[in-house]
Design a protein around this motif. Structure first.
Motif, short mmCIF file in Angstrom:
data_model
loop_
_atom_site.label_atom_id
_atom_site.label_comp_id
_atom_site.label_asym_id
_atom_site.label_seq_id
_atom_site.Cartn_x
_atom_site.Cartn_y
_atom_site.Cartn_z
N PHE A 56 -15.31 6.39 3.51
CA PHE A 56 -14.35 7.34 2.93
C PHE A 56 -15.03 8.69 2.68
O PHE A 56 -14.48 9.75 2.99
CB PHE A 56 -13.80 6.81 1.61
N LYS A 57 -16.21 8.64 2.07
CA LYS A 57 -16.90 9.87 1.71
C LYS A 57 -17.37 10.62 2.96
O LYS A 57 -17.30 11.85 3.03
CB LYS A 57 -18.08 9.56 0.79
N LYS A 58 -17.81 9.88 3.98
CA LYS A 58 -18.26 10.50 5.22
C LYS A 58 -17.12 11.22 5.93
O LYS A 58 -17.29 12.34 6.43
CB LYS A 58 -18.87 9.44 6.14
N GLU A 59 -15.95 10.58 5.95
CA GLU A 59 -14.81 11.17 6.67
C GLU A 59 -14.00 12.12 5.80
O GLU A 59 -13.16 12.86 6.31
CB GLU A 59 -13.92 10.05 7.22
N ALA A 60 -14.26 12.10 4.49
CA ALA A 60 -13.65 13.04 3.54
C ALA A 60 -12.13 13.07 3.64
O ALA A 60 -11.52 14.13 3.50
CB ALA A 60 -14.22 14.44 3.74
N ALA A 61 -11.54 11.89 3.88
CA ALA A 61 -10.09 11.82 3.98
C ALA A 61 -9.47 11.01 2.84
O ALA A 61 -8.27 10.75 2.83
CB ALA A 61 -9.68 11.19 5.32
N GLY A 62 -10.31 10.61 1.87
CA GLY A 62 -9.81 9.79 0.78
C GLY A 62 -9.53 8.37 1.25
O GLY A 62 -9.89 7.99 2.37
N GLY A 63 -8.91 7.60 0.39
CA GLY A 63 -8.58 6.23 0.78
C GLY A 63 -8.37 5.33 -0.41
O GLY A 63 -8.54 5.73 -1.57
N VAL A 64 -8.01 4.08 -0.11
CA VAL A 64 -7.77 3.09 -1.15
C VAL A 64 -8.37 1.76 -0.73
O VAL A 64 -8.31 1.37 0.44
CB VAL A 64 -6.25 2.93 -1.43
N ILE A 65 -9.00 1.09 -1.70
CA ILE A 65 -9.56 -0.24 -1.50
C ILE A 65 -8.82 -1.21 -2.41
O ILE A 65 -8.64 -0.93 -3.60
CB ILE A 65 -11.06 -0.27 -1.82
N GLY A 125 4.08 -23.84 -9.91
CA GLY A 125 4.06 -24.04 -8.47
C GLY A 125 3.45 -22.87 -7.72
O GLY A 125 3.00 -21.88 -8.31
N LEU A 126 3.41 -22.99 -6.40
CA LEU A 126 2.82 -21.96 -5.55
C LEU A 126 3.68 -20.71 -5.53
O LEU A 126 4.91 -20.77 -5.54
CB LEU A 126 2.65 -22.49 -4.13
N ILE A 127 3.02 -19.56 -5.48
CA ILE A 127 3.72 -18.28 -5.44
C ILE A 127 4.15 -17.98 -4.01
O ILE A 127 3.36 -18.14 -3.07
CB ILE A 127 2.80 -17.15 -5.93
N PRO A 128 5.37 -17.51 -3.79
CA PRO A 128 5.77 -17.09 -2.45
C PRO A 128 4.89 -15.95 -1.95
O PRO A 128 4.59 -15.02 -2.70
CB PRO A 128 7.22 -16.63 -2.65
N MET A 129 4.51 -16.02 -0.69
CA MET A 129 3.63 -15.00 -0.13
C MET A 129 4.23 -13.60 -0.23
O MET A 129 3.51 -12.62 -0.46
CB MET A 129 3.32 -15.33 1.33
N GLU A 130 5.55 -13.49 -0.10
CA GLU A 130 6.16 -12.16 -0.14
C GLU A 130 5.94 -11.47 -1.48
O GLU A 130 5.85 -10.24 -1.56
CB GLU A 130 7.66 -12.22 0.18
N ASN A 131 5.82 -12.24 -2.57
CA ASN A 131 5.55 -11.65 -3.88
C ASN A 131 4.13 -11.06 -3.94
O ASN A 131 3.91 -9.98 -4.49
CB ASN A 131 5.72 -12.69 -4.98
N VAL A 132 3.19 -11.79 -3.36
CA VAL A 132 1.81 -11.32 -3.35
C VAL A 132 1.68 -10.07 -2.49
O VAL A 132 1.00 -9.11 -2.86
CB VAL A 132 0.86 -12.44 -2.85
N VAL A 133 2.34 -10.08 -1.34
CA VAL A 133 2.28 -8.91 -0.44
C VAL A 133 2.94 -7.70 -1.10
O VAL A 133 2.46 -6.57 -0.97
CB VAL A 133 2.94 -9.24 0.91
N SER A 134 4.01 -7.92 -1.83
CA SER A 134 4.66 -6.82 -2.54
C SER A 134 3.70 -6.19 -3.55
O SER A 134 3.62 -4.95 -3.66
CB SER A 134 5.92 -7.32 -3.25
N ALA A 135 2.95 -7.02 -4.26
CA ALA A 135 1.97 -6.50 -5.21
C ALA A 135 0.85 -5.76 -4.48
O ALA A 135 0.40 -4.70 -4.93
CB ALA A 135 1.40 -7.64 -6.05
N PHE A 136 0.41 -6.31 -3.37
CA PHE A 136 -0.63 -5.66 -2.56
C PHE A 136 -0.18 -4.27 -2.12
O PHE A 136 -0.92 -3.29 -2.26
CB PHE A 136 -0.96 -6.53 -1.35
N MET A 137 1.04 -4.19 -1.60
CA MET A 137 1.54 -2.91 -1.11
C MET A 137 1.69 -1.91 -2.25
O MET A 137 1.47 -0.71 -2.07
CB MET A 137 2.86 -3.10 -0.39
N GLY A 138 2.04 -2.39 -3.43
CA GLY A 138 2.14 -1.50 -4.58
C GLY A 138 0.79 -0.89 -4.94
O GLY A 138 0.70 0.29 -5.30
N LEU A 139 -0.28 -1.68 -4.81
CA LEU A 139 -1.62 -1.16 -5.10
C LEU A 139 -2.07 -0.15 -4.05
O LEU A 139 -2.83 0.77 -4.35
CB LEU A 139 -2.61 -2.32 -5.17
N VAL A 140 -1.58 -0.31 -2.82
CA VAL A 140 -1.92 0.64 -1.76
C VAL A 140 -1.07 1.91 -1.89
O VAL A 140 -1.59 3.03 -1.88
CB VAL A 140 -1.71 0.00 -0.37
#
Length: 251
Positions: free
Chosen positions: A123-132, A209-224
């Protein structure tokens, strides 16, 4: 403000299945242009070919290697993208559980630290910012008595990921995702393990019970995508849905 994934480049470890694959597919569906997919699973090239068919015109580069191998991981982070496109999204997602405590720490903590460091350097080398987005677990916030080393590793990921809020001045964010038990190969392997299985099943049942994958992906996308998320730790449970974690000493 929104961080648009369209036209960007991303690197995801553990990309052949589970959260890594689901997150990859979600970003590609929103116009991600280049994906560096990293996984030890030899099925990764076949998975990548399916993604190319599903999202024609996208660049998908595969690295089949152990995430604990610094040489292989560095090669992945040094991968040039089409048209000189910068790498601006990283997810350190690969993870294991089980009885080998040294390997668990190497994959679940040390490799996350390596991947974050390498991502920040690019990120720092390319100076374009980013998210992890570092993928931890609810075990990073509460004890999981049947796998204390996994718990320790994920606590480490949470603490480590919260230490980079000052990089927002350079357009860089580091966030952490903490889902409860999700329907992934890792969780299925844990349940099927004769040593951990009974306790694991009880823990899953206690959390609804197990969490639906779509809920986890929604949270992931929110962080991005949500640029207000900087140093955020996002939890995902069946009981409370997607919620940011608040810590006692937070300002």
């Amino acid at each position: 403000m929104s961080f648009n994934v369209a036209g960007r480049g991303a690197l995801i470890t553990g990309a052949a299945s589970g959260i890594g694959l689901a997150a990859s597919r979600s970003m590609l569906g929103k116009g991600l242009q280049s994906l560096v997919a990293y996984d030890l699973n030899p099925s990764l090239p076949d998975v990548a070919e399916e993604l190319r068919k599903e999202f024609p015109g996208t660049e998908i580069i595969t690295h089949v290697a152990d995430v604990t191998d610094p040489t292989s991981l560095q090669a992945a982070f040094a991968t040039p993208l089409d048209g000189g496109r910068p790498l601006t999204i990283v997810s350190n997602n690969a993870g294991i559980g089980g009885a080998d405590w040294e390997k668990t720490l190497a994959v679940d903590l040390s490799a996350v630290i390596m991947g974050t460091s390498m991502g920040l350097a690019r990120f720092k080398k390319e100076a374009a910012g980013g998210v992890i987005v570092n993928v931890a677990s609810m075990a990073g916030l509460a004890p999981m008595s049947f796998d204390p080393v996994y718990t320790a590793a994920k606590h480490g990921v949470v603490g480590y990921s919260r230490c980079f809020q000052h990089l927002i001045k350079k357009g860089i964010r580091v966030n952490c995702l903490c889902p409860a038990f999700t329907d992934t190969p890792l969780v299925q392997g844990l349940v099927d393990d004769p040593k951990f299985g009974p306790a694991g099943k009880m823990a899953i049942e206690s959390l609804g019970g197990l969490i639906p994958m779509e809920n986890v992906v929604s949270a992931f996308m929110g962080l991005v995508e949500n640029e207000d998320n900087n140093g955020a730790v996002m939890t995902v449970t069946n009981a409370h849905g997607i919620m940011p974690m608040k810590f006692p000493l937070d300002p």
